[in-house]
Design a protein around this motif. Structure first.
Motif: not given
Length: 506
Positions: A3, A6, A147, A322
């Motif tokens: 991610e 993140s 992440v 997130t």
């Protein structure tokens, strides 16, 4: 799955931490700056810094995971975390500041005039600090892996390097500045997504949590061998009394200008903690409605907060939320690890490195020996974090609180309020409390205790170990009046006389 947002958020938090630490380096000029920030930290800034370091991974991630796993029982956890400061405010906040000490071992020596007791307290500071640092490092590794997909040792390494740089560079000056900012980062990072997710839940018609009936019932027993009521109250006792004995918390009160400022700091801390602890239970509650066991990778204590936004809001909105909670989680790891490393470094510097350099007739500056101590102090937990199996955040921190409650709490309370305390009594109480809770922690973590009462007694030992430590301290003190410090009356007067009165009489 990686991610990028993140990862970027975590990188920004790390960069902010290093920048603030560098600014603190410019302000740190002497021994007092390194250890207690020149004793000039204002109450509000100090309260923000305490909130920054006290709200660790156990608070940011662990409380939500416990509510997710065990239900309404765990709402007592944030209450206990907060009430600990009320106990501290009433009993020791101002006298601790008036003691003039830099660390808990300093207080023990100045109050009881015993080098042996000081060494024992220094050993405890290091032990509690390592027990606190280990889950922060492991949590940082797991959060970054969640992440980014990177190995867990990467996150632990990033955390360790940043903490060492900040602590070694500017000492308490840098750490105070970093932690005071990171409290507000953490509050924003956990509060904003909570409000958004509650709005999403409400608009979706408020699906009920997936839970068995007992999840809603407080102080219930999940089986014939569990002892939930005892464990709950023993944990509350550990949180209430252990807070004052945590070395990285106690040292904060040495940074205030005077006893009045110490009290104002504590009142402000109560307000800041109360606001923060409104939000972690929200994630545990919503997690019951939206998360499957596969979503949390089998470890709710670390991943409920990180997994919930993506589960409720697939797409860019979920990724943004997130990223926000991931950045806040890393801020929690950094702030707490910095404070703990600070207290561990202080103990190693004053009680190991400086005495050793004196014996070797080598002159070392306070700043250089402190920087070496900061590096040495994080090596053991770092190696353990990279090689050992992950342990529960709340479990490790809970044992740290229990050890502090059974060792430093009796020493501080009796040291401040009981004139008849002796060095031998304090040493006996600290020894019994430390040995019993440390053994309980080992047995609990290794899972070797039989089910039922034995397991409950070792998993939450504060309820029996703390009264035992108090009883031993008082009994041995009464039996050894000759070991009462010679200057006890002068010391007690200093602890309980307001600074303005001392200034007028002086």
């Amino acid at each position: 799955m990686s991610e990028p947002l993140s990862v970027l958020a975590i990188a920004l938090v790390c960069l902010t931490t290093l920048t603030l630490g560098a600014l603190g380096l410019r302000l740190a000029k002497g021994t007092s700056d390194f250890y207690v920030a020149g004793r000039a930290v204002t109450p509000w800034r100090n309260a923000s810094a305490i909130g920054g370091e006290y709200l660790s991974a156990a608070s940011y991630l662990g409380v939500a995971g416990l509510v997710y796993d065990q239900g309404i029982d765990m709402l007592w956890m944030p209450i206990g975390y907060t009430v600990g400061y009320l106990v501290l405010l009433i009993l020791i906040a101002a006298p601790l500041r008036r003691s003039g000490a830099y660390t808990l071992p300093d207080f023990a020596e100045s109050r009881l005039e015993s080098r042996t007791l000081r060494r024992g307290c220094a050993l405890l500071v290091v032990g509690i600090g390592w027990l606190y640092l280990l889950p922060q490092m492991q949590g940082a590794g797991l959060a970054l892996r969640h992440v980014s997909g990177l190995p867990t040792w990467v996150g632990a390494t990033v955390l360790t390097v940043i903490v060492v740089l900040n602590v070694a560079a500017g000492g308490m000056r840098s750490v105070t500045l970093v932690q005071s900012v990171q409290y507000w980062i953490k509050l924003t990072a956990i509060a904003v997504p909570a409000f958004v997710l509650l709005l999403v839940w409400q608009r979706a018609g408020g699906p009920a949590p997936q839970a068995q009936a007992s999840w809603w019932e407080p102080l219930t027993s999940e089986g014939p061998t569990s002892r939930t009521l005892f464990t709950t109250y023993s944990t509350l006792a550990a949180l209430c009394l252990g807070t004052m004995g945590l070395p990285h918390i106690a040292v904060r009160f040495y940074t205030n200008p005077d006893g009045v400022a110490a009290r104002r700091t504590t009142v402000s801390v109560l307000a800041l903690l109360s606001v923060f602890y409104l939000f972690p239970p929200v994630y545990g509650f919503l997690g019951r409605a939206y998360l499957d066991p596969s979503d949390i990778a089998g470890d709710a204590s670390r991943t409920v907060v990180l997994a919930l936004p993506g589960a409720m809001l697939p797409g860019l909105d979920g990724q943004l939320l997130t990223a926000l909670v991931a950045g806040g989680a890393f801020a929690a790891f950094l702030a707490t690890a910095s404070g703990v490393a600070m207290s561990v470094a202080g103990a190693i510097d004053q009680d190991v490195l400086r005495p050793l350099s004196a014996r070797l007739t080598r002159e070392t500056s306070p700043s250089s020996s402190f920087r070496l101590a900061a590096l040495v102090g994080v090596l053991a937990p770092f190696v353990a974090a990279c090689t050992a199996e992950p342990i529960g955040i709340s479990s490790a921190v809970g044992h740290a609180f229990a050890i502090a409650a059974a060792t430093f709490a009796p020493l501080l309370i009796l040291g401040v309020w009981w004139p008849r305390l002796t060095a031998k009594g304090a040493a006996a109480g600290v020894g019994i409390g430390g040995l019993s809770t440390a053994l309980a922690a080992v047995v609990s973590v290794t899972g070797t205790a039989p089910a039922g009462w034995p397991d409950a007694l070792v998993s939450a030992p504060a309820a029996w170990a703390t009264p035992l430590a108090f009883a031993v301290t008082i009994t041995v003190s009464l039996l050894t009046p000759a070991s009462r410090p010679r200057r006890w009356a002068r010391t007690m007067t200093r602890l309980h006389t307001p600074e303005d009165v001392l200034a007028e009489s002086g």
